[in-house]
Motif scaffolding. Sequence first.
Motif, PDB file in Angstrom:
ATOM      1  N   PHE A 134       0.815  -1.204   0.000  1.00  0.00           N
ATOM      2  CA  PHE A 134       0.000   0.000   0.000  1.00  0.00           C
ATOM      3  C   PHE A 134       0.856   1.265   0.000  1.00  0.00           C
ATOM      4  O   PHE A 134       0.550   2.243  -0.674  1.00  0.00           O
ATOM      5  CB  PHE A 134      -0.930   0.010   1.223  1.00  0.00           C
ATOM      6  CG  PHE A 134      -1.960   1.096   1.155  1.00  0.00           C
ATOM      7  CD1 PHE A 134      -3.127   0.918   0.424  1.00  0.00           C
ATOM      8  CD2 PHE A 134      -1.757   2.312   1.785  1.00  0.00           C
ATOM      9  CE1 PHE A 134      -4.071   1.931   0.336  1.00  0.00           C
ATOM     10  CE2 PHE A 134      -2.699   3.331   1.704  1.00  0.00           C
ATOM     11  CZ  PHE A 134      -3.854   3.136   0.971  1.00  0.00           C
ATOM     12  N   GLY A 168       0.598   6.527  -1.047  1.00  0.00           N
ATOM     13  CA  GLY A 168      -0.376   5.523  -1.446  1.00  0.00           C
ATOM     14  C   GLY A 168       0.236   4.492  -2.373  1.00  0.00           C
ATOM     15  O   GLY A 168       1.444   4.519  -2.636  1.00  0.00           O
ATOM     16  N   PRO A 169      -0.595   3.584  -2.875  1.00  0.00           N
ATOM     17  CA  PRO A 169      -0.069   2.530  -3.745  1.00  0.00           C
ATOM     18  C   PRO A 169       0.310   3.083  -5.119  1.00  0.00           C
ATOM     19  O   PRO A 169      -0.217   4.104  -5.562  1.00  0.00           O
ATOM     20  CB  PRO A 169      -1.224   1.535  -3.850  1.00  0.00           C
ATOM     21  CG  PRO A 169      -2.441   2.355  -3.580  1.00  0.00           C
ATOM     22  CD  PRO A 169      -2.041   3.438  -2.647  1.00  0.00           C
ATOM     23  N   ALA A 178      -3.449   3.111  -7.967  1.00  0.00           N
ATOM     24  CA  ALA A 178      -4.557   3.384  -7.048  1.00  0.00           C
ATOM     25  C   ALA A 178      -5.646   2.320  -7.136  1.00  0.00           C
ATOM     26  O   ALA A 178      -6.320   2.022  -6.148  1.00  0.00           O
ATOM     27  CB  ALA A 178      -5.132   4.767  -7.341  1.00  0.00           C
ATOM     28  N   ALA A 233      -5.564  -0.553  -4.584  1.00  0.00           N
ATOM     29  CA  ALA A 233      -5.534  -0.205  -3.156  1.00  0.00           C
ATOM     30  C   ALA A 233      -6.230  -1.264  -2.297  1.00  0.00           C
ATOM     31  O   ALA A 233      -5.735  -1.655  -1.239  1.00  0.00           O
ATOM     32  CB  ALA A 233      -6.159   1.171  -2.942  1.00  0.00           C
ATOM     33  N   TRP A 259      -4.241  -3.379   0.833  1.00  0.00           N
ATOM     34  CA  TRP A 259      -4.489  -2.703   2.107  1.00  0.00           C
ATOM     35  C   TRP A 259      -4.225  -3.663   3.250  1.00  0.00           C
ATOM     36  O   TRP A 259      -4.706  -4.791   3.246  1.00  0.00           O
ATOM     37  CB  TRP A 259      -5.943  -2.220   2.122  1.00  0.00           C
ATOM     38  CG  TRP A 259      -6.414  -1.591   3.383  1.00  0.00           C
ATOM     39  CD1 TRP A 259      -7.326  -2.090   4.253  1.00  0.00           C
ATOM     40  CD2 TRP A 259      -6.024  -0.320   3.900  1.00  0.00           C
ATOM     41  NE1 TRP A 259      -7.534  -1.217   5.276  1.00  0.00           N
ATOM     42  CE2 TRP A 259      -6.740  -0.112   5.090  1.00  0.00           C
ATOM     43  CE3 TRP A 259      -5.134   0.671   3.473  1.00  0.00           C
ATOM     44  CZ2 TRP A 259      -6.583   1.032   5.861  1.00  0.00           C
ATOM     45  CZ3 TRP A 259      -4.989   1.814   4.243  1.00  0.00           C
ATOM     46  CH2 TRP A 259      -5.713   1.990   5.419  1.00  0.00           C
ATOM     47  N   ALA A 276     -10.461  -0.462   3.162  1.00  0.00           N
ATOM     48  CA  ALA A 276      -9.422   0.144   2.316  1.00  0.00           C
ATOM     49  C   ALA A 276      -9.964   1.401   1.648  1.00  0.00           C
ATOM     50  O   ALA A 276     -11.154   1.480   1.324  1.00  0.00           O
ATOM     51  CB  ALA A 276      -8.986  -0.850   1.258  1.00  0.00           C
ATOM     52  N   PRO A 322     -10.310   3.694  -4.675  1.00  0.00           N
ATOM     53  CA  PRO A 322      -9.342   4.243  -5.645  1.00  0.00           C
ATOM     54  C   PRO A 322      -9.603   5.697  -5.971  1.00  0.00           C
ATOM     55  O   PRO A 322      -8.663   6.486  -6.118  1.00  0.00           O
ATOM     56  CB  PRO A 322      -9.533   3.343  -6.870  1.00  0.00           C
ATOM     57  CG  PRO A 322     -10.063   2.060  -6.334  1.00  0.00           C
ATOM     58  CD  PRO A 322     -10.901   2.437  -5.152  1.00  0.00           C
TER      59      PRO A 322
END
Lengths: 303, 411
Positions: free
Chosen positions: A82, A119-120, A123, A126, A130, A136, A139
């Motif tokens: 993540f 963040g990832p 997106a 995600a 998570w 989570a 996006p």
Amino acid sequence: MRLLLALAAMAFGGAPPASALTVRESALAGTSGGYYGSDTVALVPILGGAYQFAARARVFRYRDAFPGTQEEYSAAVRRELFHVSVRGRVGTAPPNAQRAAYHLARGGLLFTFYGLTLGPEDAESAGGVWEAEGPAPAPESFDAAWVTSLGVVYTNTNHHIEADDGIMVVVQNTWQFELRETWRERTSLALMGGGNRYNNVLEHGVKTVYLNQIDYPGGGMAVRGWPNNYAGVSLRQGLWGGFSVSGGWTRLSLLDGQLESLAGGELEWRPGGGWFAAAGWFHRHRRRVETRGAGSLSLAYSW
Amino acid sequence: MRHFPALVVAGVLPLFAAGTARAQAQAQHGSYNLQPTAVTGSTRYTGLAGAVAAYPDDYSAVFVNPAGLGGMAGTGFDFGSDSNNIDNFVVDTDAPGNRALNDPISFTFYGLRYISRDGWGVGAAYQEPYKIDGVYQGGRRVRFKSGFRIAPTADVIDLEVKHKVYTVAGGVSFLDGRLAAGLALNYGQVKESFVFTPSSPANPPAELEGTEDAFSADAGLLARPWSWLQAGLVYKMRQDFRFSDSKYALPPAFRAPVRTARVPDRATAGLAWLPHRRFRLAVQSTFNRKMGDAYIVGSVLGPGGAALVDSVAAGQHGTFDGRWGAEYVPFDASDLTVKLWAGGYYEDTGIQGGYRRYHKTAGFNVAPWFLSLSMAVDDSELYNNFSVGLGVDVLQAATRAAKALGWRLPL
């Protein structure tokens, strides 16, 4: 023999393919007839894109510089978390006319900031990566107006060079750093830089070979000599109708005091149905020594 | 081959011993100090200027303060590997700002620790804290009005000194984690090799190689009288590696090219202020016991008293050093932890009255997934130490793998 997208996916990032398998083939040919290259990449995402495996075969040939070909085979894995993406790569190159074998190991990290929020890398993934308590983030909750990514890659290459008194092992430790800013997923500008440290002093007498195991922005062709440090810039712009352009430039200094300038760009097209095509041009210039240019064609398909 | 005749002395001197022009030529046989007065160690140790005795939160607790294995400075099961690469410049000792040829020195450290949540732990480590391996051009000492200078010769000196230390340690905590004690056992080896190839038939060639070993023990304590303060105390026993003249003899024209190596007794006291789980500030002082006549590695007297490399012997008095280090954790999640380090210390070489310089240190650690990457730098007026560390959190890797496979770990 190089594709910005393939490199981005393998070395610094890039959205994982949503498909089960992507195969990409690129060919590069020099205008003077001395240089030929190819780059074949296969990408397989698993567990919803949390892991991505890649296999790659790289071949090039400077027909007017040394007989035979240079081949490199590598395998890579990327684990998307993540807050960070982790990637690793191992590769090997069999002996050829200019040197004995070399082996490489590479590791890298990529941090992606949506505004000021870490963040990832992708997106959309995600939910799959998570780890904390609670639901989570969706996006669409990531602000994609300005996305900043920071990347670092370390490559350890074990060159075996034929010297006067036998095989000499030259360990090349390469650090590469990238700062990329992307605006609304359409325009992306990256500043890159890096340097090398060697396990011993490369005094005169150490054979100079062509190297292409390190990726430089705009660097389509192999570089002759032992790199010292570099700075570069990379740009990508989305157009219309599935078209986009990308380009890069690198100023590379070598241990022997020479300077090399690498520049290249591609026009990319995604017509849909899993197809991807690109055409590009790459240029390598060493002042008062040589200048080479080459055109590239790439084709990829995702199942 | 390096071309500076005084390289061994001038290169090693600033790092390990003096960096002073006051060193006098002597012909007596002493021992030399294997213990760097500058910071070398794990990347966290380097980034925090060595001020980690009160909070030894990585595998280096094994050789920094074994009481850290009692669970008062982190728990878990992890492996670490660190290297120090020192840009060791040849310096003109009369003008330390002048830097020339870089003769890098590398050190490596590996370690493993397991610390349970029940207040006990064990660890093992391997260190190469002193290593010189080079081929040097010979030199001849020439006296000038202003002092000595080295005139180059065509002689060739191949010199190697390598110090290896294997350590096992254990620690346990008491009183609900307010007190911990630890013990470490060290087995050390020093290899010395010297090959002299003369340029003139008037001088004899010479070759010598030997390895000596020694055992020692370290004892450490940690105490946390309040939740925001932790104190550390460490005593490290000395090690002597006795290279006797009778066992390692050269032709009479040479005087003591291979000498007894010593790691002196040291005692360290440190305090760590822990106002928040993401911030620590530590101060620390170490007392290094005096060394007597501390020769510099590579100082060799040749036939007729001529200096083949250089001949420097210097008394090294006992020293107290002072250091501080701050650790801040700006990001801490299950898949990523980031730590920032800063510190500083006064290095006192203790050679003939001492030579002091302030070092500034900084570094960071990024721990994604079950991996760990650290980088740190120790900067001083004479050289820089660049430290890089890689590690694996074995427990987290196992936990993640077990989770993916649907297993339950017993740990």
